[in-house]
Design a protein around this motif. Structure first.
Motif, PDB file in Angstrom:
ATOM      1  N   PRO A  29       0.096   4.333  -3.517  1.00 49.25           N
ATOM      2  CA  PRO A  29      -0.249   3.196  -2.656  1.00 49.25           C
ATOM      3  C   PRO A  29       0.963   2.604  -1.941  1.00 49.25           C
ATOM      4  N   LEU A  38       1.572   4.787   1.000  1.00 51.19           N
ATOM      5  CA  LEU A  38       0.539   4.549   2.000  1.00 51.19           C
ATOM      6  C   LEU A  38       0.757   3.211   2.711  1.00 51.19           C
ATOM      7  N   THR A  39       1.220   2.208   1.964  1.00 50.64           N
ATOM      8  CA  THR A  39       1.506   0.910   2.576  1.00 50.64           C
ATOM      9  C   THR A  39       2.629   1.037   3.600  1.00 50.64           C
ATOM     10  N   THR A  75       1.325   2.874   6.676  1.00 54.22           N
ATOM     11  CA  THR A  75       0.470   2.021   7.506  1.00 54.22           C
ATOM     12  C   THR A  75       1.302   0.992   8.265  1.00 54.22           C
ATOM     13  N   SER A  98      -4.785   5.687   8.245  1.00 53.98           N
ATOM     14  CA  SER A  98      -3.882   5.349   7.143  1.00 53.98           C
ATOM     15  C   SER A  98      -4.339   4.081   6.431  1.00 53.98           C
ATOM     16  N   ALA A  99      -4.807   3.097   7.198  1.00 52.23           N
ATOM     17  CA  ALA A  99      -5.284   1.846   6.601  1.00 52.23           C
ATOM     18  C   ALA A  99      -6.542   2.070   5.770  1.00 52.23           C
ATOM     19  N   LEU A 152      -5.488   3.557   2.562  1.00 55.75           N
ATOM     20  CA  LEU A 152      -4.864   2.541   1.708  1.00 55.75           C
ATOM     21  C   LEU A 152      -5.910   1.635   1.071  1.00 55.75           C
ATOM     22  N   ARG A 198      -6.201   1.444  -2.995  1.00 54.13           N
ATOM     23  CA  ARG A 198      -5.959   0.219  -3.760  1.00 54.13           C
ATOM     24  C   ARG A 198      -7.000   0.026  -4.861  1.00 54.13           C
ATOM     25  N   THR A 234      -5.373  -5.860  -2.500  1.00 54.02           N
ATOM     26  CA  THR A 234      -6.522  -5.016  -2.176  1.00 54.02           C
ATOM     27  C   THR A 234      -7.279  -5.601  -0.983  1.00 54.02           C
ATOM     28  N   ALA A 283      -5.491  -4.965   2.270  1.00 55.12           N
ATOM     29  CA  ALA A 283      -5.655  -3.590   2.773  1.00 55.12           C
ATOM     30  C   ALA A 283      -7.000  -3.422   3.468  1.00 55.12           C
ATOM     31  N   LEU A 338      -0.280  -6.736   4.573  1.00 52.02           N
ATOM     32  CA  LEU A 338      -0.331  -5.525   3.751  1.00 52.02           C
ATOM     33  C   LEU A 338       0.112  -5.784   2.321  1.00 52.02           C
ATOM     34  N   PRO A 364      -8.198   9.309  -1.974  1.00 52.10           N
ATOM     35  CA  PRO A 364      -8.620   7.914  -1.740  1.00 52.10           C
ATOM     36  C   PRO A 364     -10.122   7.765  -1.554  1.00 52.10           C
TER      37      PRO A 364
END
Length: 559
Positions: A299, A302-303, A306, A326-327, A330, A334, A346, A349, A371, A516
C-alpha cells in the motif's frame, strides 16, 4: 537471386532446384499407394553432397518397405493406430486418392491415422480404415495418442507470459495438438480456458502452447511465432512453421505466408483479436485472477505511485487514466488490513478514487486529494474529455454510488453513451448495462430501465461473449446486474440470496490471490449500498463489503 536458388515453398530446408531433384528421386517410390512425406529425408539430404542422394533415398524407402507391407489385421491396426498431424505439402492428388478419409484441419496441417510399428510409422489408407472400422479406429487412435509419454517444461517469456512445451522422442507428440485441452490437463493438471490457446507444432516431436487467459497473450504470440519458424527450419520431423489458435477442438492459423516472397505475418481472426483486446484491457486494470496478481501489493508503494501520478497531471493531463487506475488499486488494497474501512487512510484512498474517476469522465475544478498521513496532492483543473473506456466508467460510477456522491453520479450519467460505445474491448452486455444505469440514475421511466436491463441480461449469455472470459463474466462482471434486477423488483429475500451468491462467486473467482481487486467486490458493494439506502435488510459485516462504507458511517465530504 536465381529462382532455383530460392528456398522451396514446401521443403524450405532445400532450394527449389534441390527439392525438385529430391522429388524426382522419390517419385518411383510413391507408386505403392502410401503417403511418404519427404521432410525428414530432405533434412538428411541437405547434409550430404547431391551425388549421394540416390543411395540415401533408396535406403530410406527400403527401410519403409521392410517395416510395413500393410495387410495387418483389424486388431493389429487398433493396437497400433494413432491420430497423426501431417504437413499438407506432401499430400499430392495421387496420394490423396488413397487417403480419402484424411482431412485438412488447418492451413498446412492434415489429419490422418498412422500405424506405429517397431521401426517406422505407416500412414493408413482407406482400405486400412475400412478393415478396422471408422468409429473403432477413431477411438483407438485417440486413446493411443493420449498414452504417448511427453516431457513438460514451462518457459517464461517477456511480458510475464508463460509457454508450455511438450516434447519427447515419439513422432506423435505434436499430434496431441488435435486434442490440446486434454493434453494440457495431462501435463499441468487443468484444461485450457474457454478461449483456448495459441499453439505451434514446428516438428512432430514437440508442441508449445500458451493458454489464452490474460493480457500476456500479446507477448506470447510473437514468441511462439519466432520459435515455430526457427524450430521448423532446424528439423528433423518438420511439421509447420505457423502459429495456430486452438479453440473448441479446432485449429485456426494466425500465420499468413506469402509464397512468392516467402514472408510470414500474423493476422489473428476477428474473434481472437477481440478476445486479445478484451484480455489486455482487463489485465491492465487488475480485473483478472492470474498468477500476476498472486502477490500482495505494498500500500505504501501504491500510495507513492498514486501521489506521483496526480502530481504529474499538470504537465501531462493524459496520465489521468493511469492515476485513476492506481487510486482504484490503492482503495482496494487498503481494505486488506482494514476490511471494514474504519481508518481515515482507507477513506482517503476511496475519496481520491472518486475524485479521479469523476475527473476522468466529467472534468474537474482544482481540488485537494488526500492520501493519508497528511499526504495531499492537488488535482489541477481538468477538462471533460471522457475516454472510450466502458469499465473505467463503471468503476467511477460504482465508487460514486458507494461514497454516496449523488452529484457525481448525475454528471457521470451525462457522459454520452456513444463515446463509451467506441470501446472495442468490451462485450455488448457491458454497454447495455451502462445504458441501464444511466437510465435509472437519470430518473427516466422504469419501463425503459427494465427494457434495458433485459437487453443486458440477454447479451450476457455465454454464447454472446466475444471479449471477456466466461468465468470472469459469470462470477464477477455480471453479478451487479443480477443484484440490480432484484433491487428494482423490490424483492428483499431474492436480493439477499443474490448478494450471498455474488460474494461466494467473488471468493471463488479470486481464490487465494492477493490482488487488490480480490479485497472488495466493488460492483456488489455498490448495489448493496443502493439497497441499504432503499431500506433493504442488507447483511452487515460481510466479507468483501467494507462495513463502514456500506452503512455510511465512514462517509465524509469529498472536495
Amino acid at each position: 537471386m536465381n529462382a532455383d536458388d530460392a528456398p522451396d515453398s514446401g521443403l524450405t530446408m532445400l532450394t527449389s532446384a534441390q527439392a525438385s531433384h529430391l522429388r524426382a528421386l522419390a517419385a518411383p517410390y510413391a507408386q505403392d499407394g502410401h503417403l511418404h512425406p519427404l521432410d525428414n529425408l530432405a533434412h538428411l539430404c541437405r547434409k550430404v553432397p547431391e551425388e549421394q542422394w540416390p543411395d540415401l533415398v533408396a535406403a530410406h524407402f527400403a527401410r519403409l518397405q521392410q517395416a510395413s507391407q500393410g495387410g495387418e489385421s483389424a486388431d493389429e491396426l487398433l493396437r497400433g493406430v494413432h491420430a497423426r498431424l501431417l504437413p499438407a505439402e506432401p499430400l499430392t492428388p495421387e496420394l490423396a486418392g488413397a487417403l480419402r478419409y484424411a482431412r485438412v484441419v488447418a492451413d498446412g496441417l492434415v489429419f490422418a491415422y498412422a500405424l506405429d510399428g517397431p521401426t517406422s510409422v505407416r500412414i493408413l489408407t482407406d482400405s486400412d480404415v475400412e478393415r478396422a472400422g471408422t468409429e473403432q479406429l477413431g477411438q483407438a487412435a485417440y486413446e493411443n495418442l493420449m498414452r504417448v509419454p511427453v516431457e513438460h517444461d514451462e518457459v517464461p517469456v517477456e511480458g510475464q507470459a508463460t509457454l508450455h512445451s511438450l516434447y519427447g522422442d515419439s513422432p506423435f507428440v505434436a499430434s496431441k495438438a488435435l486434442f490440446l485441452s486434454a493434453a494440457a490437463r495431462q501435463a499441468v493438471g487443468e484444461p485450457l480456458p474457454d478461449a483456448g490457446a495459441l499453439v505451434v507444432v514446428p516438428t512432430r516431436h514437440n508442441l508449445v502452447y500458451h493458454p489464452i487467459a490474460d493480457g500476456s497473450v500479446v507477448y506470447a504470440v510473437n514468441s511462439l511465432a519466432a520459435y515455430a519458424l526457427g524450430a521448423h527450419e532446424d528439423g528433423p520431423g518438420a511439421l509447420s512453421p505457423r502459429v495456430y489458435w486452438w479453440h473448441r477442438g479446432g485449429l485456426t492459423s494466425l500465420t499468413v505466408i506469402d509464397h512468392e516472397t516467402l514472408t510470414f505475418s500474423l493476422q489473428p481472426p476477428p474473434q481472437l483479436l477481440g478476445l486479445m483486446k478484451g484480455l489486455v484491457r482487463l489485465d491492465r486494470a487488475g480485473r483478472l485472477a492470474t498468477r500476476a496478481g498472486a502477490t500482495a501489493p505494498d500500500p505504501a508503494e501504491l500510495t507513492r505511485t498514486t501521489a506521483e501520478s496526480i502530481a504529474r497531471l499538470g504537465q501531462d493531463p493524459a496520465g489521468l487514466g493511469d492515476a485513476f487506475a492506481s487510486a482504484v488499486a490503492l482503495a482496494h488494497a487498503r481494505c486488506a488490513a482494514d476490511p471494514r474501512a474504519a481508518h481515515v487512510d482507507t477513506w482517503d484512498a476511496w475519496a481520491t478514487a472518486v475524485q479521479l474517476g469523476s475527473a476522468l469522465f466529467t472534468g474537474a475544478q482544482p481540488q485537494d486529494c488526500h492520501l493519508g498521513e497528511d499526504l495531499v496532492r492537488q488535482l489541477p483543473a481538468m477538462s471533460a474529455e471522457p475516454p472510450a473506456d466502458a469499465r473505467a466508467w463503471l468503476d467511477a460510477l460504482y465508487l460514486a454510488v458507494v461514497c454516496r456522491r449523488q452529484d457525481r453520479i448525475g454528471h457521470l450519467c451525462q457522459v454520452p453513451l456513444e463515446t463509451l460505445r467506441q470501446d472495442d474491448t468490451v462485450d455488448e452486455y457491458v454497454l447495455h448495462w451502462i445504458d441501464t444505469l444511466q437510465t435509472y440514475f437519470s430518473r427516466r421511466s422504469m419501463d425503459d430501465v427494465v427494457q434495458k436491463l433485459l437487453a443486458t441480461m440477454q447479451t450476457s449469455m455465454p454464447e454472446a461473449l466475444t471479449h471477456a472470459p466466461k468465468d470472469y463474466v459469470n462470477r464477477v462482471d455480471y453479478q451487479p446486474t443480477a443484484l440490480f434486477h432484484r433491487l428494482v423488483a423490490g424483492d428483499h429475500d431474492a436480493f439477499a440470496k443474490a448478494l450471498a451468491e455474488a460474494l461466494e462467486d467473488h471468493a471463488g473467482y479470486w481464490g487465494a490471490s492477493e490482488a487488490p481487486r480480490a479485497r472488495v467486490a466493488l460492483g456488489p458493494l455498490a448495489m448493496a449500498s443502493l439497497a441499504y439506502d432503499h431500506g433493504f435488510p442488507v447483511a452487515q459485516d460481510e466479507r468483501y463489503l467494507p462495513l463502514y462504507l456500506l452503512n455510511r458511517e465512514r462517509i465524509e465530504d469529498i472536495p
